[in-house]
Motif scaffolding. Sequence first.
Motif, PDB file in Angstrom:
ATOM      1  N   SER A 139       0.839  -1.208   0.000  1.00 36.28           N
ATOM      2  CA  SER A 139       0.000   0.000   0.000  1.00 36.28           C
ATOM      3  C   SER A 139       0.873   1.257   0.000  1.00 36.28           C
ATOM      4  CB  SER A 139      -0.880   0.004   1.258  1.00 36.28           C
ATOM      5  OG  SER A 139      -1.532   1.248   1.385  1.00 36.28           O
ATOM      6  N   LEU A 140       0.385   2.316  -0.627  1.00 37.16           N
ATOM      7  CA  LEU A 140       1.062   3.607  -0.566  1.00 37.16           C
ATOM      8  C   LEU A 140       0.616   4.342   0.699  1.00 37.16           C
ATOM      9  CD1 LEU A 140       0.857   4.808  -4.282  1.00 37.16           C
ATOM     10  CD2 LEU A 140       2.660   3.504  -3.159  1.00 37.16           C
ATOM     11  N   VAL A 141       1.359   5.417   1.022  1.00 37.26           N
ATOM     12  CA  VAL A 141       1.078   6.137   2.278  1.00 37.26           C
ATOM     13  C   VAL A 141       1.015   7.643   2.027  1.00 37.26           C
ATOM     14  CG1 VAL A 141       1.950   6.624   4.612  1.00 37.26           C
ATOM     15  CG2 VAL A 141       2.267   4.355   3.616  1.00 37.26           C
ATOM     16  N   LEU A 142      -0.007   8.272   2.565  1.00 40.49           N
ATOM     17  CA  LEU A 142      -0.121   9.737   2.528  1.00 40.49           C
ATOM     18  C   LEU A 142      -0.058  10.277   3.953  1.00 40.49           C
ATOM     19  CD1 LEU A 142      -2.309  12.144   0.557  1.00 40.49           C
ATOM     20  CD2 LEU A 142      -2.516  12.182   3.059  1.00 40.49           C
ATOM     21  N   ILE A 143       0.824  11.259   4.153  1.00 38.82           N
ATOM     22  CA  ILE A 143       0.966  11.873   5.479  1.00 38.82           C
ATOM     23  C   ILE A 143       0.434  13.298   5.448  1.00 38.82           C
ATOM     24  CG2 ILE A 143       2.607  12.565   7.294  1.00 38.82           C
ATOM     25  CD1 ILE A 143       2.505   9.529   6.821  1.00 38.82           C
ATOM     26  N   ASP A 144      -0.492  13.591   6.363  1.00 39.36           N
ATOM     27  CA  ASP A 144      -0.906  14.972   6.597  1.00 39.36           C
ATOM     28  C   ASP A 144       0.098  15.553   7.596  1.00 39.36           C
ATOM     29  OD1 ASP A 144      -1.927  17.283   7.650  1.00 39.36           O
ATOM     30  OD2 ASP A 144      -3.958  16.506   7.951  1.00 39.36           O
ATOM     31  N   ALA A 145       0.979  16.402   7.077  1.00 46.16           N
ATOM     32  CA  ALA A 145       2.057  16.940   7.921  1.00 46.16           C
ATOM     33  C   ALA A 145       1.807  18.407   8.283  1.00 46.16           C
ATOM     34  CB  ALA A 145       3.396  16.771   7.205  1.00 46.16           C
ATOM     35  N   ALA A 146       0.527  18.812   8.257  1.00 41.85           N
ATOM     36  CA  ALA A 146       0.199  20.222   8.521  1.00 41.85           C
ATOM     37  C   ALA A 146       0.705  20.681   9.892  1.00 41.85           C
ATOM     38  CB  ALA A 146      -1.309  20.432   8.423  1.00 41.85           C
ATOM     39  N   GLN A 147       0.676  19.755  10.873  1.00 43.78           N
ATOM     40  CA  GLN A 147       1.078  20.157  12.227  1.00 43.78           C
ATOM     41  C   GLN A 147       2.485  19.690  12.590  1.00 43.78           C
ATOM     42  OE1 GLN A 147      -0.487  22.308  13.857  1.00 43.78           O
ATOM     43  NE2 GLN A 147      -2.580  22.231  13.095  1.00 43.78           N
ATOM     44  N   SER A 148       3.194  19.085  11.657  1.00 50.62           N
ATOM     45  CA  SER A 148       4.539  18.623  12.010  1.00 50.62           C
ATOM     46  C   SER A 148       5.636  19.373  11.263  1.00 50.62           C
ATOM     47  CB  SER A 148       4.671  17.114  11.772  1.00 50.62           C
ATOM     48  OG  SER A 148       4.481  16.794  10.404  1.00 50.62           O
ATOM     49  N   VAL A 149       5.501  19.522   9.943  1.00 47.70           N
ATOM     50  CA  VAL A 149       6.568  20.190   9.173  1.00 47.70           C
ATOM     51  C   VAL A 149       6.914  21.572   9.754  1.00 47.70           C
ATOM     52  CG1 VAL A 149       7.073  21.255   6.926  1.00 47.70           C
ATOM     53  CG2 VAL A 149       6.321  18.888   7.036  1.00 47.70           C
ATOM     54  N   PRO A 150       5.941  22.349  10.257  1.00 49.39           N
ATOM     55  CA  PRO A 150       6.323  23.652  10.827  1.00 49.39           C
ATOM     56  C   PRO A 150       7.129  23.560  12.128  1.00 49.39           C
ATOM     57  CG  PRO A 150       3.973  23.606  10.278  1.00 49.39           C
ATOM     58  CD  PRO A 150       4.479  22.204  10.190  1.00 49.39           C
ATOM     59  N   HIS A 151       7.112  22.383  12.769  1.00 49.00           N
ATOM     60  CA  HIS A 151       7.620  22.313  14.147  1.00 49.00           C
ATOM     61  C   HIS A 151       8.842  21.423  14.365  1.00 49.00           C
ATOM     62  CE1 HIS A 151       4.112  24.475  15.682  1.00 49.00           C
ATOM     63  NE2 HIS A 151       3.416  23.788  14.791  1.00 49.00           N
ATOM     64  N   ALA A 198       7.459   7.968   2.997  1.00 51.13           N
ATOM     65  CA  ALA A 198       6.052   8.021   2.561  1.00 51.13           C
ATOM     66  C   ALA A 198       5.955   8.495   1.109  1.00 51.13           C
ATOM     67  CB  ALA A 198       5.260   8.946   3.478  1.00 51.13           C
ATOM     68  N   ASP A 199       4.784   8.284   0.506  1.00 50.69           N
ATOM     69  CA  ASP A 199       4.609   8.556  -0.931  1.00 50.69           C
ATOM     70  C   ASP A 199       4.015   9.931  -1.207  1.00 50.69           C
ATOM     71  OD1 ASP A 199       5.239   5.710  -1.869  1.00 50.69           O
ATOM     72  OD2 ASP A 199       3.784   5.439  -0.265  1.00 50.69           O
ATOM     73  N   PHE A 200       3.166  10.393  -0.308  1.00 51.27           N
ATOM     74  CA  PHE A 200       2.564  11.719  -0.442  1.00 51.27           C
ATOM     75  C   PHE A 200       2.664  12.420   0.915  1.00 51.27           C
ATOM     76  CE2 PHE A 200       0.062   8.787  -3.103  1.00 51.27           C
ATOM     77  CZ  PHE A 200       0.200   9.384  -4.348  1.00 51.27           C
ATOM     78  N   VAL A 201       2.976  13.706   0.876  1.00 51.11           N
ATOM     79  CA  VAL A 201       2.997  14.504   2.112  1.00 51.11           C
ATOM     80  C   VAL A 201       2.324  15.829   1.812  1.00 51.11           C
ATOM     81  CG1 VAL A 201       4.423  15.594   3.890  1.00 51.11           C
ATOM     82  CG2 VAL A 201       5.204  13.478   2.820  1.00 51.11           C
ATOM     83  N   ALA A 202       1.418  16.241   2.689  1.00 51.21           N
ATOM     84  CA  ALA A 202       0.694  17.496   2.489  1.00 51.21           C
ATOM     85  C   ALA A 202       0.955  18.441   3.658  1.00 51.21           C
ATOM     86  CB  ALA A 202      -0.811  17.205   2.411  1.00 51.21           C
ATOM     87  N   PHE A 203       1.219  19.710   3.352  1.00 54.60           N
ATOM     88  CA  PHE A 203       1.311  20.715   4.427  1.00 54.60           C
ATOM     89  C   PHE A 203       0.994  22.109   3.898  1.00 54.60           C
ATOM     90  CE2 PHE A 203       5.733  22.064   3.449  1.00 54.60           C
ATOM     91  CZ  PHE A 203       6.244  20.933   2.825  1.00 54.60           C
ATOM     92  N   SER A 204       0.727  23.031   4.829  1.00 52.87           N
ATOM     93  CA  SER A 204       0.270  24.383   4.487  1.00 52.87           C
ATOM     94  C   SER A 204       1.325  25.410   4.840  1.00 52.87           C
ATOM     95  CB  SER A 204      -0.992  24.740   5.289  1.00 52.87           C
ATOM     96  OG  SER A 204      -2.040  23.858   4.996  1.00 52.87           O
ATOM     97  N   GLY A 205       1.571  26.359   3.939  1.00 55.55           N
ATOM     98  CA  GLY A 205       2.537  27.418   4.209  1.00 55.55           C
ATOM     99  C   GLY A 205       2.138  28.315   5.371  1.00 55.55           C
TER     100      GLY A 205
END
Length: 405
Positions: free
Chosen positions: A190-202, A212-219
């Motif tokens: 299986s592929l993996v998508l990470i919602d990193a909205a609360q981690s990449v900033p910190h 992981a295969d997909f990572v999403a975050f907000s500027g």
Amino acid sequence: MSNIDVEKIRKDFPILSKEINGNKLVYLDNAATSQKPSTVINGIKYFYENINANPIRSIHSLAEEATKNYNEARKKVADFINAEPEEIVFVRNTTEAINLVSFSFPFKKGDRVSTTYMEHHSNLLPWLQLKEKGVNVDIVSVSDDYELDMDYYKKLPKNTRLVALTHASNVTGTINDIKEITRLAHEQGSLVLIDAAQSVPHIPFDIKNIGADFVAFSGHKMLAPFGIGVLYIKKDIAENLKPFLTGGEMIKDVSLSKVIYENTPNLFEAGTQNIEGAYGLGLAVDYLNKVGMENIEKYENELTTYLYEKAKELKNVEVYSGKSRRFSGIFSFNVIGLHSHDTAYLLDKKGIAVRSGFHCAQPLIEDRLKLDGAARASLYFYNTKEEIDIFIEELNNIAVKYGRR
Ligand SMILES: Cc1ncc(COP(=O)(O)O)c(C=O)c1O
């Protein structure tokens, strides 16, 4: 002790010296959006005064300069998470990034995806919608300590094509073991998508290490302007996705009978993009790099520990954070007997900005935690222990006056 000169840093954020309701602003709503440093604010002005043109399309010098800056921003973001520039797609925000994957991924009837009980709606609704296409959606349960059920990932149901989950919960502060979950999911195809909205900033985020295969975050949660976000798509995987939007600058050749599409990332960036936003995100990344993500993580850990220690003194206050919580600057709570909106309103009267309600995680808060909402203080590296003292003191006053024993 962390290596952060917080007083110096605070001078870079003009809004932090603002007064709210006659008090100094204590901004503790960073999980909703972060404040912006002068380099980003002034950088946007600089962009419009010196760089503004539509990149990629036009060949004149100014457009070339805009293209160069747009590409540089992509490279800065790629380096920030240890990815390649062509793996970085600019989108509006985390929500758009996840919707893009749910739309573009070639799901077919009978496929399965999983998401979890601790998700923000933006990592839930795009998957629930797939039920209309005959895709089965599993919701991974959350323990009383706000941890995901790891047994689920050890034996994924047959036909699981994608595992989606958040890195850090915006409600409980739980940090999930995304590296191990990715390893388990890949082992089972299986592929993996990470919602990193609360981690990449910190915290430092290394996608090559996580895998992981997909990572999403907000500027906007990491010092950048609103309206710019990132979808990381691992190399080679993009080939299997269809474009989310079609139109200008995402094609190589068009006739009325045949369209040849561009490669990623252009394939997923149809139409004129938020160029100024990407430029601002590049400047935000510069700022975060200057402070150092290791320093930010360490300082926020210290602050969060301090906050939780102080909170132990409070009576009539319930805290929603598991024993094995690893820090991400999130403190969700309720004054017993008081609605979270009332708590937030009373804190606001003292200049303290916190979020209240469902935090776009209604299934977690309402169904799982059986609450009608929660208040949340969320920290960033420009917050101080003095601000936490002010917050705890006011929260204590509210809890003593209105809390039910
Ligand atoms: C964990 C998580 N995921 C996704 C989002 C959605 O972010 P945006 O509104 O920027 O798309 C948020 C926002 O709070 C979040 O906390």
